[in-house]
Write an enzyme that holds these catalytic residues in place. Structure first.
Site, PDB file in Angstrom:
ATOM      1  N   ASP A  52      35.205  42.329  45.623  1.00 13.77           N
ATOM      2  CA  ASP A  52      34.788  43.060  44.430  1.00 13.77           C
ATOM      3  C   ASP A  52      34.447  42.133  43.272  1.00 13.77           C
ATOM      4  O   ASP A  52      33.564  42.426  42.466  1.00 13.77           O
ATOM      5  CB  ASP A  52      35.891  44.026  44.006  1.00 13.77           C
ATOM      6  N   GLY A  53      35.143  41.001  43.187  1.00 12.55           N
ATOM      7  CA  GLY A  53      34.869  40.040  42.117  1.00 12.55           C
ATOM      8  C   GLY A  53      33.456  39.480  42.191  1.00 12.55           C
ATOM      9  O   GLY A  53      32.860  39.143  41.165  1.00 12.55           O
ATOM     10  N   ASN A  80      33.576  46.877  34.788  1.00 12.85           N
ATOM     11  CA  ASN A  80      34.895  47.472  35.024  1.00 12.85           C
ATOM     12  C   ASN A  80      35.580  47.923  33.745  1.00 12.85           C
ATOM     13  O   ASN A  80      35.758  49.094  33.509  1.00 12.85           O
ATOM     14  CB  ASN A  80      35.805  46.484  35.765  1.00 12.85           C
ATOM     15  N   ASP A 114      51.632  47.080  24.939  1.00 10.09           N
ATOM     16  CA  ASP A 114      51.076  45.810  25.419  1.00 10.09           C
ATOM     17  C   ASP A 114      49.566  45.739  25.218  1.00 10.09           C
ATOM     18  O   ASP A 114      48.989  44.655  25.281  1.00 10.09           O
ATOM     19  CB  ASP A 114      51.390  45.617  26.902  1.00 10.09           C
ATOM     20  N   THR A 141      39.437  52.561  39.099  1.00 14.13           N
ATOM     21  CA  THR A 141      40.236  52.239  40.286  1.00 14.13           C
ATOM     22  C   THR A 141      40.747  50.795  40.234  1.00 14.13           C
ATOM     23  O   THR A 141      41.305  50.309  41.215  1.00 14.13           O
ATOM     24  CB  THR A 141      39.407  52.436  41.566  1.00 14.13           C
ATOM     25  N   ALA A 142      40.547  50.119  39.107  1.00  9.18           N
ATOM     26  CA  ALA A 142      40.984  48.724  38.971  1.00  9.18           C
ATOM     27  C   ALA A 142      42.251  48.663  38.105  1.00  9.18           C
ATOM     28  O   ALA A 142      43.254  49.294  38.424  1.00  9.18           O
ATOM     29  CB  ALA A 142      39.850  47.888  38.380  1.00  9.18           C
ATOM     30  N   TYR A 143      42.206  47.933  36.986  1.00  8.54           N
ATOM     31  CA  TYR A 143      43.375  47.767  36.128  1.00  8.54           C
ATOM     32  C   TYR A 143      43.874  49.116  35.610  1.00  8.54           C
ATOM     33  O   TYR A 143      45.087  49.353  35.507  1.00  8.54           O
ATOM     34  CB  TYR A 143      43.004  46.836  34.967  1.00  8.54           C
TER      35      TYR A 143
END
Length: 354
Positions: free
Chosen positions: A97-98, A196, A226, A237-239
């Protein structure tokens, strides 16, 4: 009439001639697939192949005599130096994905269609397997493929000009210095296209992050925790998913706001319409500065007086589907994230009639 998300198709006005091949760096397992793909594109399809210069500097490629004739046909470029945005018909990614995120960062305007092969670790955004790459690439060249338009975020960072030598011209790490820089006396303006998410966090400080979030000019909340994640549906669907947000199909026009470890029991992730303008600034009484990153890159400090403006970009990333947008997405949920995987409950045994 509501459009079926599976109805978007790839259509060429004229046959594609040039392709950008992006290979994950420092991964020896990708060398053979990379060579096979390039030979197929140049010799079988007479395509003009663009490759990043640092990819060809790999000793395993540079010292391969059999690959030499193919390598001579390549057009090379260097990130941050050469602009190839108007010379590419479509992109092929080899990696995870990166690699797709990196491809997105190379195009700060319109993005060519992207075909991503799953040769990395996760593969949520890379639906193609490399085993039958010849037939799959041929279908794309012939225009026989479905598309999903992955929306991106247009981000503008405005910083107070504190250091006389800090303003830089040209392109730096895929961020573009705005043309309006000269009009904003004493300010440095950078613009980014993000696939993203934009992450604002407290950095190395031990204090809570304290940032104000505005929507179309109205203060909607102050984030104490934070930090906060502003993501696209693709980034949901990532972080954002790791921070407890819902997962949104990439065809849904939306922007997601997800707090990171908020010091409040009622701060839940929210979804706002695509096209609104979000602005994030340090609260006037914030004890410390904040830090921001864009798709995990270009991390920088945000001080009092600086601002981050975020809205939906008019340049989405056209991602080529393996089947269609719906099937591919649920397949990724099942295969990569093991969504709703559970041992099934036993049924009642049917008693035999006496």
């Amino acid at each position: 009439h509501i459009q079926d998300p599976a109805s978007q198709r790839l259509t060429w006005n004229k046959p594609p001639k040039s392709v950008l091949v992006i290979k994950k760096i420092r991964d020896a397992s990708l060398l053979q697939p990379f060579k096979e793909l390039c030979v197929y594109l140049t010799e079988e399809n007479n395509m003009i192949v663009y490759v990043e210069k640092k990819v060809l500097e790999d000793p395993a490629i540079a010292n391969d005599e059999n690959f030499g004739p193919v390598k001579k046909k390549f057009c090379t470029f260097r990130e941050d130096y050469d602009d190839i945005s108007n010379q590419i018909d479509f992109i092929i990614c080899l990696g995870g994905d990166g690699t797709l995120l990196y491809a997105s960062s190379l195009f700060q305007g319109s993005v060519p269609p992207v075909m991503a092969f799953h040769l990395g670790s996760l593969g949520f955004l890379t639906p193609f397997n490399f085993e039958n790459f010849q037939s799959q690439v041929t279908q794309v060249i012939e225009g026989n493929a479905a598309l999903v338009l992955r929306s991106r975020l247009k981000v503008k960072v405005v910083k107070e000009h504190r250091d006389k030598g800090s303003v830089q011209n040209g392109i730096e790490e895929n961020g573009v210095v705005s043309a309006s820089l000269e009009k904003e006396v004493g300010k440095q303006i950078m613009q980014y296209q993000v696939l993203n998410e934009v992450v604002v966090d407290r950095g190395p400080s031990s204090y809570l992050s304290n940032v104000d979030v505005f929507l179309d000019g109205h203060l909607i909340t102050t984030v104490q925790g934070d930090g906060v994640i502003v993501s696209t549906p693709t980034g949901s669907t990532a972080y954002a998913a790791a921070a407890g947000a819902s997962m949104i199909h990439p065809n849904v026009p939306a922007i997601m706001i997800t707090p990171i470890c908020p010091h409040s029991l009622s701060f839940r992730p929210i979804v706002v319409p695509a096209g609104v303008e979000l602005k994030i600034m340090l609260s006037p009484d914030a004890r410390n500065t904040a830090w921001v990153s864009f798709d995990g890159r270009k991390r920088q400090e945000i001080c009092h007086g600086d601002s981050i403006s975020i809205t939906t970009s008019c340049y989405p990333l056209p991602s080529i589907c393996f089947r269609d947008p719906v099937s591919d997405w649920f397949e990724s949920l099942a295969q990569c994230l093991h969504w709703n995987v559970r041992k099934k409950q036993n049924n009642f045994a049917v008693e035999e009639e006496e």
